[in-house]
Scaffold this motif. Structure first.
Motif, short mmCIF file in Angstrom:
data_model
loop_
_atom_site.label_atom_id
_atom_site.label_comp_id
_atom_site.label_asym_id
_atom_site.label_seq_id
_atom_site.Cartn_x
_atom_site.Cartn_y
_atom_site.Cartn_z
N VAL A 153 0.81 -0.91 0.26
CA VAL A 153 0.07 0.00 -0.58
C VAL A 153 1.19 1.45 0.19
O VAL A 153 1.47 1.35 0.53
CB VAL A 153 -0.44 0.05 0.97
N GLU A 154 -0.31 2.13 -0.52
CA GLU A 154 1.04 3.33 -1.07
C GLU A 154 0.57 4.63 0.42
O GLU A 154 -0.88 4.28 0.45
CB GLU A 154 0.79 4.01 -1.53
N GLU A 155 1.32 4.57 1.50
CA GLU A 155 1.05 6.01 2.82
C GLU A 155 2.01 6.54 2.93
O GLU A 155 3.37 5.91 3.00
CB GLU A 155 0.66 4.63 3.90
N GLU A 156 2.01 7.31 3.11
CA GLU A 156 2.28 8.67 4.03
C GLU A 156 3.32 8.78 4.64
O GLU A 156 4.27 9.37 5.30
CB GLU A 156 2.41 10.29 3.12
N GLY A 157 2.23 8.46 5.94
CA GLY A 157 3.02 8.22 6.83
C GLY A 157 4.29 6.91 7.80
O GLY A 157 4.55 7.53 8.17
N LEU A 158 4.21 6.46 7.19
CA LEU A 158 5.00 5.20 7.07
C LEU A 158 6.14 5.44 6.54
O LEU A 158 5.96 5.57 5.05
CB LEU A 158 4.31 3.89 6.77
N GLY A 159 7.17 4.96 6.62
CA GLY A 159 8.67 5.14 5.23
C GLY A 159 7.81 3.44 4.57
O GLY A 159 7.23 2.69 4.47
N GLU A 160 9.27 3.41 3.72
CA GLU A 160 9.72 2.20 2.94
C GLU A 160 9.26 0.74 3.80
O GLU A 160 10.73 1.31 4.54
CB GLU A 160 11.07 2.92 1.87
N ASN A 161 9.11 -0.06 2.88
CA ASN A 161 9.32 -1.71 3.35
C ASN A 161 8.57 -1.78 4.93
O ASN A 161 9.36 -2.25 6.15
CB ASN A 161 10.95 -2.48 3.50
N VAL A 162 7.99 -0.92 5.44
CA VAL A 162 7.22 -0.75 7.10
C VAL A 162 6.14 -1.20 6.78
O VAL A 162 5.15 -1.28 6.12
CB VAL A 162 7.27 0.69 7.54
N ILE A 163 5.42 -2.14 8.07
CA ILE A 163 4.91 -2.71 8.19
C ILE A 163 3.44 -2.35 8.65
O ILE A 163 3.14 -1.10 9.04
CB ILE A 163 4.53 -4.13 9.25
N SER A 164 2.43 -1.90 7.50
CA SER A 164 1.02 -1.25 8.12
C SER A 164 0.13 -2.29 8.58
O SER A 164 -1.07 -1.57 9.97
CB SER A 164 0.42 -0.67 6.26
N ALA A 165 -0.22 -2.95 8.48
CA ALA A 165 -0.84 -4.09 8.85
C ALA A 165 -1.06 -5.83 8.85
O ALA A 165 0.13 -6.05 8.39
CB ALA A 165 -2.85 -4.04 8.29
N VAL A 166 -1.17 -6.20 10.12
CA VAL A 166 -0.91 -7.55 10.12
C VAL A 166 -2.31 -8.17 9.95
O VAL A 166 -3.27 -7.17 10.90
CB VAL A 166 -0.24 -7.52 11.61
N LEU A 167 -2.07 -8.96 9.90
CA LEU A 167 -3.52 -10.18 8.59
C LEU A 167 -3.06 -11.80 9.52
O LEU A 167 -4.46 -11.38 9.63
CB LEU A 167 -3.72 -9.73 7.15
N GLN A 168 -2.18 -11.28 10.11
CA GLN A 168 -2.48 -13.14 10.03
C GLN A 168 -0.94 -13.08 10.96
O GLN A 168 -0.01 -12.28 11.24
CB GLN A 168 -2.24 -14.13 9.65
#
Length: 187
Positions: A153-168
């Motif tokens: 996903v493209e998120e401005e608040g997070l850096g590159e290769n950072v986990i934005s959500a944990v599905l499992q």
């Protein structure tokens, strides 16, 4: 004929004393060299030395093989317990997931929800006692050895290769990954 030669070798010669078998000091002449018994003794000694060396080598090899077997058996025995624990924990992970989903749902009965929370906490405590660690948290750096990225996903608040959500959630024991964390990664 060989038997007679052996008897001759055990009996004291004319120049030896009967008690000790030592020579009496008679001069050795050309007759002693022509005897040939010294050559036979040297040949016999050489043959016995070769036989001794072969048996000693065989003995040392057997000892080394046994030592290697003992060490290999010890390593295998030490590897059985962690593998058994990991296999058992892996079978319980769907139960942990089910409890997490149950806790995420709204429940009208507060006592029922409290009971489910207590069971979940007890299960998590047991996993911690077995040294099971959770993998994957929001904001953590993505590691392909620990996480399984299923979306970017493209998120401005997070850096590159950072986990934005944990599905499992993922789990591991020591260096052994039991289940990889299924995550969404920010680009």
């Amino acid at each position: 004929m060989e038997e007679k030669e052996r008897q001759d070798e055990t009996l004291p010669g004319p120049d030896e004393t009967p008690e000790t078998g030592e020579e009496t000091g008679a001069a050795e002449g050309p007759e002693a060299a022509e005897d040939g018994s010294a050559d036979k003794e040297a040949d016999e000694l050489g043959r016995m030395r070769k036989q001794y060396d072969a048996l000693n080598d065989r003995y040392l090899r057997t000892l080394a093989e046994y030592d290697n077997f003992r060490k290999r058996s010890q390593r295998e025995k030490e590897a059985v317990y962690p593998a058994a624990v990991a296999g058992t924990v892996e079978k319980f992970l769907p139960v942990v997931d089910s409890f997490e989903r149950a806790l995420a749902c709204e429940c009208a009965d507060a006592e029922f929800k409290k009971g489910v929370e207590m069971i979940y906490e007890s299960l998590c405590s047991t996993l911690k006692d077995l040294k099971v660690e959770e993998l994957g948290a929001v904001g953590e750096a993505f590691d392909a050895n620990l996480h399984n990225a299923v979306m970017h996903v493209e998120e401005e608040g997070l850096g590159e290769n950072v986990i934005s959500a944990v599905l499992q959630k993922g789990y591991r024991i020591g260096d052994r990954v039991i289940r990889y964390a299924m995550v969404t990664v920010a680009n």
